[in-house]
Scaffold this active site. Structure first.
Site, PDB file in Angstrom:
ATOM      1  N   ASP A  95       0.854  -1.184   0.000  1.00 51.67           N
ATOM      2  CA  ASP A  95       0.000   0.000   0.000  1.00 51.67           C
ATOM      3  C   ASP A  95       0.902   1.250   0.000  1.00 51.67           C
ATOM      4  OD1 ASP A  95      -2.382   1.389   0.187  1.00 51.67           O
ATOM      5  OD2 ASP A  95      -2.580   1.167   2.369  1.00 51.67           O
ATOM      6  N   HIS A 227      -9.296   4.477  -1.899  1.00 52.36           N
ATOM      7  CA  HIS A 227      -8.569   4.481  -0.626  1.00 52.36           C
ATOM      8  C   HIS A 227      -9.408   5.214   0.416  1.00 52.36           C
ATOM      9  CE1 HIS A 227      -4.257   3.406  -1.656  1.00 52.36           C
ATOM     10  NE2 HIS A 227      -4.922   3.194  -2.766  1.00 52.36           N
ATOM     11  N   ASN A 270     -10.306  -0.021   0.022  1.00 50.06           N
ATOM     12  CA  ASN A 270      -9.324  -0.146   1.102  1.00 50.06           C
ATOM     13  C   ASN A 270      -9.941   0.150   2.462  1.00 50.06           C
ATOM     14  OD1 ASN A 270      -7.580  -0.479  -1.007  1.00 50.06           O
ATOM     15  ND2 ASN A 270      -6.249   1.246  -0.495  1.00 50.06           N
ATOM     16  N   ASP A 272      -8.715   0.269   6.454  1.00 51.92           N
ATOM     17  CA  ASP A 272      -7.676   0.179   7.475  1.00 51.92           C
ATOM     18  C   ASP A 272      -8.229   0.663   8.814  1.00 51.92           C
ATOM     19  OD1 ASP A 272      -5.394   0.102   8.992  1.00 51.92           O
ATOM     20  OD2 ASP A 272      -4.201   1.398   7.699  1.00 51.92           O
TER      21      ASP A 272
HETATM   22 ZN   LIG Z   1      -4.412   4.949   0.979  1.00 49.31          ZN
END
Ligand SMILES: [Zn+2]
Length: 325
Positions: A95, A227, A270, A272
């Protein structure tokens, strides 16, 4: 460092994953991890929901886990999924790679996919750097993600005050010049757990689907990546604050926006922050309720269980990747 090929680790690149996601209108989840419990939580969640998965590490996460140790940790995850009797495609992805050297080092140590993020450079420089990575990666049948446009927010290696939306008119030329396999774009998502400054009761600004549609028109069938797409689950933020944490104004991308994106050319989403929040919330709760606890299994275990639950929910109800493996 030991030279490893991702095929020998039981991994796949993202090409077939994205092809199927594009045809069937869902997005493949890319979950970030740094340690064993996170990795196990992600793999169990994806195995139990029958979802393909992209295991994602930033350069600093790779350093944290140790570059030599990391591929073997991932091999453990692949073998664990097999032992469960589940066959899901698993990719290992870098990433926000910021140099050719880092991307090459990852490719040489078992990664099946890498990102070269040159989005903070001028167009020509970004294209040249991305092209260099693509040439090396494709020699090894490793897929490459590029980026055009800048996301606001803070992530491991990336920090920007303001976002710059992707300019659709640059996308065709970039894809052609670089030969990238997928492209991360900026349409209003943001890194970190504090994505927007909104007052209580105010709505977060909607994603710019008009920009996404213009990009889809210019490069039909080309895989797009989002993202900074955590929803920053209010349930976890509340739990963190209730058990001694301090996370004010944490807001994310509403689920309905992500569902809409997953049905478009967006093939990879994505996540996280949501995984970090899930684990932190549970660990805080365990410590608050059992101040004498000092066995790591007693707080990392429940944190892992919560992550499994979260991953299954995302795959089933937000990304649509459940049952697609
Ligand atoms: Zn990112």
């Amino acid at each position: 460092m030991e030279v490893l090929n991702y095929r020998n680790l039981g991994l796949v690149n993202t090409r077939e994953m994205f092809k199927q996601a594009m045809q069937e209108g869902y997005a493949v989840p890319a979950y970030n991890f740094n340690n064993m419990e996170q990795l196990q939580g992600i793999i169990m969640g994806c195995a139990e929901s029958g979802s393909p998965v992209i295991l994602q590490v930033s350069g600093s996460a790779r350093k944290y886990a140790d570059p030599t140790f990391l591929p073997h940790l991932v091999t453990g995850a692949v073998k664990m999924a097999e032992a469960l009797g589940v066959h899901i495609p698993i990719a290992l992805h870098l990433d926000h790679g910021n140099s050719f050297e880092l991307a090459k080092s990852c490719i040489d140590s078992g990664f099946s996919s890498v990102m070269l993020d040159g989005s903070h450079h001028p167009f020509e420089e970004n294209a040249a750097l991305t092209r260099q990575v693509v040439e090396y990666a494709h020699e090894h049948d490793v897929t490459v993600e590029g980026e055009l446009g800048v996301l606001a927010g803070v992530e491991d290696e990336v920090s920007h005050e303001v976002s710059h939306y992707t300019r659709p008119e640059e996308v065709e030329e970039f894809v052609e010049k670089t030969g990238v396999d997928s492209l991360a774009i900026s349409i209003g998502t943001s890194h970190g757990a504090h994505k927007f400054k909104v007052k209580p009761g105010e709505e977060v600004p909607p994603l710019r689907f008009d920009i996404l549609e213009e990009i889809e028109r210019r490069v039909p069938g080309f895989p797009i990546v989002l993202h900074g797409a955590s929803s920053v689950e209010p349930e976890y933020v509340k739990m963190i604050n209730a058990f001694g944490g301090k996370m004010e104004d944490a807001v994310g991308i509403p689920e309905d926006q992500l569902r809409r994106a997953a049905g478009s050319a967006v093939c990879k989403i994505n996540i996280d922050s949501d995984g970090r929040l899930a684990m932190t919330a549970v660990i805080r709760k365990v410590f608050a309720e059992n101040p004498a606890e000092f066995d790591p299994r007693k707080y990392l275990g429940p944190a892992r269980d919560e992550l499994i639950k979260m991953v299954k929910y995302k795959n089933e109800h937000v990304l649509g990747s459940a049952g697609k493996a």
